[in-house]
Design a protein around this motif. Structure first.
Motif, mmCIF file in Angstrom:
data_model
loop_
_atom_site.group_PDB
_atom_site.id
_atom_site.type_symbol
_atom_site.label_atom_id
_atom_site.label_comp_id
_atom_site.label_asym_id
_atom_site.label_seq_id
_atom_site.Cartn_x
_atom_site.Cartn_y
_atom_site.Cartn_z
ATOM 1 N N LEU A 140 -0.524 135.459 2.413
ATOM 2 C CA LEU A 140 -1.430 135.159 1.529
ATOM 3 C C LEU A 140 -2.820 134.372 2.121
ATOM 4 O O LEU A 140 -3.864 134.375 1.845
ATOM 5 N N LEU A 141 -2.263 133.522 2.922
ATOM 6 C CA LEU A 141 -3.252 132.637 3.589
ATOM 7 C C LEU A 141 -4.390 133.237 4.479
ATOM 8 O O LEU A 141 -5.422 133.000 4.240
ATOM 9 N N ALA A 142 -3.903 134.231 5.110
ATOM 10 C CA ALA A 142 -4.790 135.106 5.974
ATOM 11 C C ALA A 142 -5.558 135.937 5.320
ATOM 12 O O ALA A 142 -6.873 136.095 5.403
ATOM 13 N N ILE A 143 -5.208 136.264 4.051
ATOM 14 C CA ILE A 143 -5.930 137.032 3.088
ATOM 15 C C ILE A 143 -7.042 136.197 2.336
ATOM 16 O O ILE A 143 -8.071 136.527 2.279
ATOM 17 N N LYS A 144 -6.796 135.135 2.066
ATOM 18 C CA LYS A 144 -7.546 134.026 1.497
ATOM 19 C C LYS A 144 -8.693 133.595 2.725
ATOM 20 O O LYS A 144 -9.941 133.749 2.170
ATOM 21 N N GLN A 145 -8.229 133.346 3.981
ATOM 22 C CA GLN A 145 -9.297 132.927 4.752
ATOM 23 C C GLN A 145 -10.195 134.130 5.098
ATOM 24 O O GLN A 145 -11.478 134.021 5.379
ATOM 25 N N GLU A 146 -9.613 135.320 5.090
ATOM 26 C CA GLU A 146 -10.354 136.614 5.279
ATOM 27 C C GLU A 146 -11.437 136.739 4.051
ATOM 28 O O GLU A 146 -12.819 137.224 4.567
ATOM 29 N N ALA A 147 -11.230 136.467 2.996
ATOM 30 C CA ALA A 147 -12.176 136.810 1.685
ATOM 31 C C ALA A 147 -13.088 135.894 1.730
ATOM 32 O O ALA A 147 -14.202 136.126 1.316
ATOM 33 N N GLY A 148 -12.967 134.640 2.149
ATOM 34 C CA GLY A 148 -13.731 133.546 2.192
ATOM 35 C C GLY A 148 -14.780 133.260 0.888
ATOM 36 O O GLY A 148 -14.067 133.455 -0.244
ATOM 37 N N LEU A 149 -15.940 132.951 1.000
ATOM 38 C CA LEU A 149 -16.407 132.324 -0.050
ATOM 39 C C LEU A 149 -16.926 133.559 -1.000
ATOM 40 O O LEU A 149 -16.701 133.496 -2.287
ATOM 41 N N ARG A 150 -16.920 134.883 -0.468
ATOM 42 C CA ARG A 150 -17.120 135.981 -1.513
ATOM 43 C C ARG A 150 -15.753 136.112 -2.484
ATOM 44 O O ARG A 150 -15.943 136.435 -3.458
ATOM 45 N N GLY A 151 -14.610 136.001 -1.728
ATOM 46 C CA GLY A 151 -13.421 136.139 -2.417
ATOM 47 C C GLY A 151 -13.421 135.034 -3.734
ATOM 48 O O GLY A 151 -12.984 135.205 -4.633
ATOM 49 N N ILE A 209 -6.212 138.932 -7.297
ATOM 50 C CA ILE A 209 -6.697 137.627 -6.568
ATOM 51 C C ILE A 209 -5.738 137.114 -5.497
ATOM 52 O O ILE A 209 -6.370 136.830 -4.770
ATOM 53 N N PHE A 210 -4.646 137.303 -5.432
ATOM 54 C CA PHE A 210 -3.651 136.986 -4.482
ATOM 55 C C PHE A 210 -3.907 137.936 -3.186
ATOM 56 O O PHE A 210 -3.865 137.382 -2.119
ATOM 57 N N LEU A 211 -4.170 139.226 -3.555
ATOM 58 C CA LEU A 211 -3.870 140.039 -2.425
ATOM 59 C C LEU A 211 -5.361 140.640 -2.047
ATOM 60 O O LEU A 211 -5.465 141.131 -0.838
ATOM 61 N N ALA A 212 -6.270 140.685 -2.893
ATOM 62 C CA ALA A 212 -7.717 141.042 -2.540
ATOM 63 C C ALA A 212 -8.696 140.413 -3.243
ATOM 64 O O ALA A 212 -9.383 140.777 -3.993
ATOM 65 N N PRO A 213 -8.870 138.999 -3.080
ATOM 66 C CA PRO A 213 -9.447 138.383 -3.867
ATOM 67 C C PRO A 213 -11.010 138.645 -3.889
ATOM 68 O O PRO A 213 -11.982 138.555 -4.593
ATOM 69 N N GLN A 214 -11.618 139.218 -2.686
ATOM 70 C CA GLN A 214 -12.899 139.683 -2.618
ATOM 71 C C GLN A 214 -13.387 140.721 -3.331
ATOM 72 O O GLN A 214 -14.548 141.103 -3.665
ATOM 73 N N TRP A 215 -12.322 141.414 -3.954
ATOM 74 C CA TRP A 215 -12.564 142.693 -4.710
ATOM 75 C C TRP A 215 -12.470 142.331 -6.407
ATOM 76 O O TRP A 215 -12.097 143.158 -7.266
ATOM 77 N N ALA A 216 -12.212 141.045 -6.681
ATOM 78 C CA ALA A 216 -11.775 140.541 -7.930
ATOM 79 C C ALA A 216 -12.877 140.705 -8.785
ATOM 80 O O ALA A 216 -12.738 140.916 -10.058
ATOM 81 N N PHE A 217 -14.323 140.906 -8.313
ATOM 82 C CA PHE A 217 -15.261 141.335 -9.360
ATOM 83 C C PHE A 217 -15.234 142.615 -9.988
ATOM 84 O O PHE A 217 -15.623 142.945 -11.104
ATOM 85 N N LEU A 218 -13.990 143.349 -9.428
ATOM 86 C CA LEU A 218 -13.902 144.623 -10.362
ATOM 87 C C LEU A 218 -13.263 144.413 -11.267
ATOM 88 O O LEU A 218 -12.976 145.338 -12.321
#
Length: 386
Positions: free
Chosen positions: A104-115, A22-31
């Protein structure tokens, strides 16, 4: 040494990995839910069952696996709180960036709503495991620390009342019409979720009303453990509002509902269709049992449910499998998937309940079973009534 860590699947591997995801790749958390579901189902169905009951001399290690889960799952909930909160809440990203080259902030912003959406679903899915660990702790009714920690785990999922309804009502009334947590024949898991959830709160309130009346304490006070449990969850809601306002409230509500639904699905499969004459002894035959390897190892032997209800004083590592007429042959996770498709579930359960009625039920229970079949209004149960 392996035997001491075979129940550490969630504490030492799954939840820490989920926090990092969730911290490093929130957009992939559905896995996270996909991996957990697939791994459990595959191991349960492709490996031999585990019926072992090892002897342990270092019980503190086994207890540590339970207590260590608490800070790790708290970090998991915090990870979602940080993802939902605007900006760099509490300066976490800045602090981490000062230590390691990760933004972490850049990762969160890039993940956006999907994350955000993927992380919310993943946290709700995993927090259903809070009930597993709390279940072990709230049965230790003479241990105040265990009870307090168990109630906080349940409060994270809005269900602190479970420490009351489960211990003081469900274990006494299982298999009877007085028990909200026993699924009726023909009842879908979705209808059961609503009936069981509301019924457990009613049962908890009745238990507390009687307890406080006997002790001369006011019902409408924090002496009432139903109200104090709601206050604990309310405190967590305040943290979410502080972090992310109304969006935080909405996200946390979804997490609570999903976690509660998934655990109620566990309740659903553990006693589905069982009947018992009120006041008679609770025996292993009044529960569905499971000896699948991953269900046993990953779920603190909750799958050995028949022994748990017959011997509720046992710690999780002492529980044994029981050869009852009711067996969850797909394992717990696999059976949960089946239960979510009512047509499939009823056809899985009906033959085993028919065998239970014929070979395991007492004469009085045979009468109750015939009545339950008739009330089910489901052809898979009603065909054998004549």
């Amino acid at each position: 040494m392996y035997k001491y860590f075979k129940h550490s699947y969630l504490t030492c591997f799954i939840v820490p990995s989920a926090v990092m995801t969730i911290f490093l790749a929130p957009q992939w958390a559905f896995l996270i839910p996909m991996v957990i579901t697939s791994l459990n189902a595959l191991v349960d169905n492709l490996t031999p069952p585990d019926r072992s009951v090892p002897e342990y001399s270092q019980h503190w290690i086994l207890d540590a696996m339970v207590y260590l889960y608490v800070p790790i799952v708290s970090a998991y909930l915090f990870s979602l709180m940080w993802i939902v909160a605007p900006g760099d809440w509490l300066g976490l990203s800045a602090t981490v960036s000062a230590l390691v080259p990760v933004d972490l902030l850049a990762i969160k912003q890039e993940a956006g709503l999907r994350g955000l959406l993927a992380s919310t679903f993943a946290v709700g899915y995993v927090l259903s495991s809070n009930h597993l660990y709390a279940h072990e702790l709230v049965h230790r009714t003479t241990d105040r620390i265990a009870m307090l920690i168990g109630r906080w785990l349940l409060a994270m999922t809005g269900d602190a009342q479970f420490s009351i309804s489960h211990v003081y009502s469900h274990h006494r009334n299982v298999g009877t019409s007085e028990d909200s947590a026993t699924a009726r024949r023909g009842e879908s898991v979705y209808a059961f979720f609503i009936r069981s959830t509301l019924g457990q709160y009613r049962e908890s309130w009745e238990v507390e009303s009687q307890r406080l009346a006997n002790s001369g304490k006011p019902l409408l006070s924090l002496h009432n453990r139903v109200l104090s449990g709601l206050a604990m969850t309310g405190f967590i809601y305040l943290l979410w509002y502080w972090a992310a306002g109304l969006i935080g409230i909405a996200v946390y509500t979804f997490v609570i509902v999903l976690a509660k639904f998934l655990f109620e699905t566990v309740n659903y499969i553990e006693h589905y269709g069982v009947v018992r004459v009120p006041g008679t002894r609770v025996e292993p035959r009044h529960s569905w049992d499971c000896d699948s390897r991953m269900s046993s190892n990953a779920l603190l032997n909750l799958s050995r449910h028949a022994d748990h209800h017959a011997n509720a004083h046992k710690r999780y590592w002492e529980l044994e499998t029981v050869d009852t007429s009711l067996q969850l042959s797909y394992g717990y996770i696999g059976t949960i998937v089946v239960a979510m498709v009512p047509f499939w579930w009823h056809r899985f359960a009906a033959p085993q309940l028919e065998s239970w009625d014929r070979n395991s039920a007492s004469p009085e229970e045979k009468i109750l079973a015939r009545q339950a079949n008739q009330l089910s209004l489901n052809p898979v149960f009603m065909h054998g009534n004549d």
